[in-house]
Design a protein around this motif. Structure first.
Motif, mmCIF file in Angstrom:
data_model
loop_
_atom_site.group_PDB
_atom_site.id
_atom_site.type_symbol
_atom_site.label_atom_id
_atom_site.label_comp_id
_atom_site.label_asym_id
_atom_site.label_seq_id
_atom_site.Cartn_x
_atom_site.Cartn_y
_atom_site.Cartn_z
ATOM 1 N N GLU A 167 -3.180 21.321 -3.327
ATOM 2 C CA GLU A 167 -4.599 21.649 -3.192
ATOM 3 C C GLU A 167 -5.320 20.556 -2.427
ATOM 4 O O GLU A 167 -5.293 19.389 -2.812
ATOM 5 N N TYR A 168 -5.976 20.929 -1.331
ATOM 6 C CA TYR A 168 -6.763 19.991 -0.541
ATOM 7 C C TYR A 168 -7.994 19.570 -1.341
ATOM 8 O O TYR A 168 -8.703 20.405 -1.885
ATOM 9 N N ARG A 169 -8.255 18.268 -1.410
ATOM 10 C CA ARG A 169 -9.378 17.763 -2.209
ATOM 11 C C ARG A 169 -10.464 17.105 -1.369
ATOM 12 O O ARG A 169 -11.308 16.375 -1.880
ATOM 13 N N GLY A 170 -10.428 17.345 -0.064
ATOM 14 C CA GLY A 170 -11.494 16.812 0.780
ATOM 15 C C GLY A 170 -11.288 15.386 1.232
ATOM 16 O O GLY A 170 -12.221 14.739 1.715
ATOM 17 N N ILE A 171 -10.057 14.856 1.078
ATOM 18 C CA ILE A 171 -9.781 13.493 1.526
ATOM 19 C C ILE A 171 -8.321 13.399 1.951
ATOM 20 O O ILE A 171 -7.439 13.977 1.313
ATOM 21 N N GLN A 172 -8.061 12.697 3.058
ATOM 22 C CA GLN A 172 -6.693 12.418 3.475
ATOM 23 C C GLN A 172 -6.676 11.117 4.271
ATOM 24 O O GLN A 172 -7.690 10.702 4.835
ATOM 25 N N TRP A 173 -5.522 10.477 4.297
ATOM 26 C CA TRP A 173 -5.386 9.149 4.885
ATOM 27 C C TRP A 173 -4.437 9.171 6.070
ATOM 28 O O TRP A 173 -3.506 9.971 6.123
ATOM 29 N N LEU A 174 -4.676 8.262 7.018
ATOM 30 C CA LEU A 174 -3.774 8.037 8.133
ATOM 31 C C LEU A 174 -3.555 6.527 8.226
ATOM 32 O O LEU A 174 -4.515 5.775 8.453
ATOM 33 N N ILE A 175 -2.322 6.075 8.016
ATOM 34 C CA ILE A 175 -2.009 4.652 8.010
ATOM 35 C C ILE A 175 -1.408 4.271 9.355
ATOM 36 O O ILE A 175 -0.292 4.683 9.697
ATOM 37 N N CYS A 176 -2.163 3.509 10.144
ATOM 38 C CA CYS A 176 -1.727 3.102 11.483
ATOM 39 C C CYS A 176 -1.272 1.640 11.435
ATOM 40 O O CYS A 176 -2.100 0.727 11.313
ATOM 41 N N LEU B 121 0.837 -1.201 0.000
ATOM 42 C CA LEU B 121 0.000 0.000 0.000
ATOM 43 C C LEU B 121 0.873 1.253 0.000
ATOM 44 O O LEU B 121 0.604 2.209 -0.751
ATOM 45 N N ILE B 122 1.922 1.266 0.821
ATOM 46 C CA ILE B 122 2.829 2.418 0.867
ATOM 47 C C ILE B 122 3.500 2.607 -0.490
ATOM 48 O O ILE B 122 3.633 3.748 -0.978
ATOM 49 N N ARG B 123 3.912 1.496 -1.130
ATOM 50 C CA ARG B 123 4.539 1.598 -2.459
ATOM 51 C C ARG B 123 3.559 2.164 -3.472
ATOM 52 O O ARG B 123 3.921 2.978 -4.343
ATOM 53 N N ASP B 124 2.285 1.773 -3.365
ATOM 54 C CA ASP B 124 1.271 2.285 -4.296
ATOM 55 C C ASP B 124 1.098 3.795 -4.120
ATOM 56 O O ASP B 124 0.976 4.535 -5.107
ATOM 57 N N PHE B 125 1.085 4.255 -2.865
ATOM 58 C CA PHE B 125 0.999 5.702 -2.621
ATOM 59 C C PHE B 125 2.232 6.421 -3.177
ATOM 60 O O PHE B 125 2.122 7.484 -3.794
ATOM 61 N N GLY C 81 4.170 8.192 14.686
ATOM 62 C CA GLY C 81 4.754 7.270 13.714
ATOM 63 C C GLY C 81 3.786 6.764 12.666
ATOM 64 O O GLY C 81 4.121 5.889 11.870
ATOM 65 N N ASN C 82 2.568 7.297 12.653
ATOM 66 C CA ASN C 82 1.589 6.904 11.644
ATOM 67 C C ASN C 82 1.852 7.658 10.344
ATOM 68 O O ASN C 82 2.275 8.810 10.349
ATOM 69 N N GLY C 83 1.561 6.994 9.232
ATOM 70 C CA GLY C 83 1.756 7.624 7.934
ATOM 71 C C GLY C 83 0.588 8.531 7.572
ATOM 72 O O GLY C 83 -0.563 8.109 7.585
ATOM 73 N N VAL C 84 0.895 9.802 7.293
ATOM 74 C CA VAL C 84 -0.119 10.778 6.896
ATOM 75 C C VAL C 84 0.038 11.042 5.406
ATOM 76 O O VAL C 84 1.140 11.313 4.929
ATOM 77 N N ILE C 85 -1.059 10.959 4.655
ATOM 78 C CA ILE C 85 -1.041 11.201 3.219
ATOM 79 C C ILE C 85 -2.110 12.225 2.875
ATOM 80 O O ILE C 85 -3.292 12.008 3.173
ATOM 81 N N LYS C 86 -1.683 13.344 2.291
ATOM 82 C CA LYS C 86 -2.597 14.429 1.936
ATOM 83 C C LYS C 86 -2.383 14.835 0.483
ATOM 84 O O LYS C 86 -1.267 14.740 -0.031
#
Length: 381
Positions: free
Chosen positions: A46-55, A15-19, A37-42
């Motif tokens: 430009e903010y598009r109304g979605i962001q991820w947190l990988i725990c 999943l990290i490689r795909d990001f 230590g969690n992965g934050v992906i934004k």
């Protein structure tokens, strides 16, 4: 809203490689680790109304194994393509938001799945009060002063941070922010919030918020009820139409009636049902009911004590046991009379300010009547 999905730890690296691959191809997302230590992906810039947190390495007791939890925070309005920092999303925005959620996930990684693979972890219900329409007689600062004198229910505490100037813990003057384990309640000046967010955008390399947006938010007070996982779980278990699938759950949680139920419940628990008056005018209103002398004195004494303490909560802190129960009953009596115990300072020169929630509903009713009248006139003409 915050959603979550679980994948097995063995799939995390992929999943990290795909990001990372998506980032290299598009240059549109930013990836970093938070303080836990969690992965934050934004999306960036430009903010598009979605962001991820990988725990990673979250222990799942039910299966006695470690898994990775994908938390996804979405703003349905912006995810649906409407870049508006002020207008709240509604149930009607969800269809487009879900379509875009699925399209974005598919482009990044099959491991992200679709909206239906996720469970709802948090919902922030909110309502905007435009003071220029509902309470034009007062300023945003005056309204926040009254709101910050409101009630803090049992099991809640007000959020505070250390003030270097005062050398003590203080709350922000722009917000009334209460917390417990299942629900956070935040009533704040939208303009002041955007000013803080604008500064954060500039510091983190995001575009500044447009001045027109800032000005549009100047008179807005937002009342927000942030329902955490424990509250969401309880709400779903109360409803017989929930728990079958995620689509049913979001329909149960985001219907217009469900949203207004949450707003009404927590507004009345904190800010209260009554209107704001000066101490003098509130006292006159109580006397106009011609209660017996004992009740009249009890109600007026309570108003005077709250005024002296400059806060309903601070007044309650002076009582214990039966005295506290008696004082709480008096506060309910004042509420039934339509009087908010937090009185308006005399020096403001304002006699009365209507309850924001009552004024909001009155305005909606008037708009509905005007539309019906216009429709009848069009039909008859």
């Amino acid at each position: 809203m915050t959603l979550y999905n679980i994948i097995f730890s063995g799939d995390t690296a992929q999943l990290i490689r795909d990001f990372q691959q998506y980032s290299q191809m598009t240059g549109s997302i930013k990836m970093y680790k938070d303080k836990h230590g969690n992965g934050v992906i934004k999306f960036f810039p430009e903010y598009r109304g979605i962001q991820w947190l990988i725990c990673e390495n979250a222990y799942l007791g039910e299966f006695r194994t470690c898994v990775t939890i994908i938390n996804v925070e979405i703003n349905p309005k912006i995810l649906g393509g409407v870049h508006d920092y002020i207008t709240a999303a509604t149930y009607d925005d969800m269809e487009t938001a879900i379509t875009n959620f699925n399209l974005i996930s598919k482009k990044i990684s099959p491991l992200l799945g679709t909206f239906d693979n996720y469970s709802i972890k948090r919902v922030d219900y909110c309502i905007n009060f435009a003071l220029d329409e509902l309470a034009p007689e007062c300023t945003t600062e005056q309204m926040m002063t009254l709101i910050k004198r409101s009630n803090i229910p049992p099991s809640y505490k007000e959020w505070m941070c250390y003030d270097d100037t005062a050398h003590r813990m203080k709350s922000r003057p722009s917000s009334f922010y209460l917390m417990n384990n299942s629900v956070h309640i935040n009533c704040y000046s939208k303009y002041m919030k955007l000013k803080e967010q604008n500064q954060e955008n500039i510091e983190n390399g995001y575009p500044p918020i447009a001045q027109a947006t800032m000005e549009a938010a100047r008179d807005i007070i937002r009342f927000e009820v942030q329902c955490k996982y424990r509250k969401i779980h309880a709400l779903l278990h109360r409803n017989p139409n929930a728990m079958s699938d995620n689509a049913s759950n979001y329909k149960v949680l985001l219907s217009h009636d469900a949203c207004m139920d949450r707003i009404n419940e927590y507004y009345n628990k904190t800010i209260g049902r009554g209107h704001w008056y000066t101490l003098q005018l509130a006292t006159s209103l109580i006397r106009s009911h011609h209660f017996n002398r004992q009740k009249e004195h009890r109600l007026i004494d309570a108003l005077q004590f709250v005024n002296q303490c400059r806060s309903i909560t601070k007044a309650k802190e002076a009582y214990q046991g039966n005295d506290l129960e008696s004082f709480n009953r008096t506060l309910k009596d004042l509420s039934s009379l339509g009087i908010n115990p937090a009185t308006i300072p005399k020096e403001w020169g304002i006699g009365r300010i209507w309850s924001l929630l009552d004024a909001y509903y009155s305005r909606l009713s008037m708009e509905r009547i005007n539309k019906q009248y216009a429709a009848v006139m069009d039909y008859t003409s």
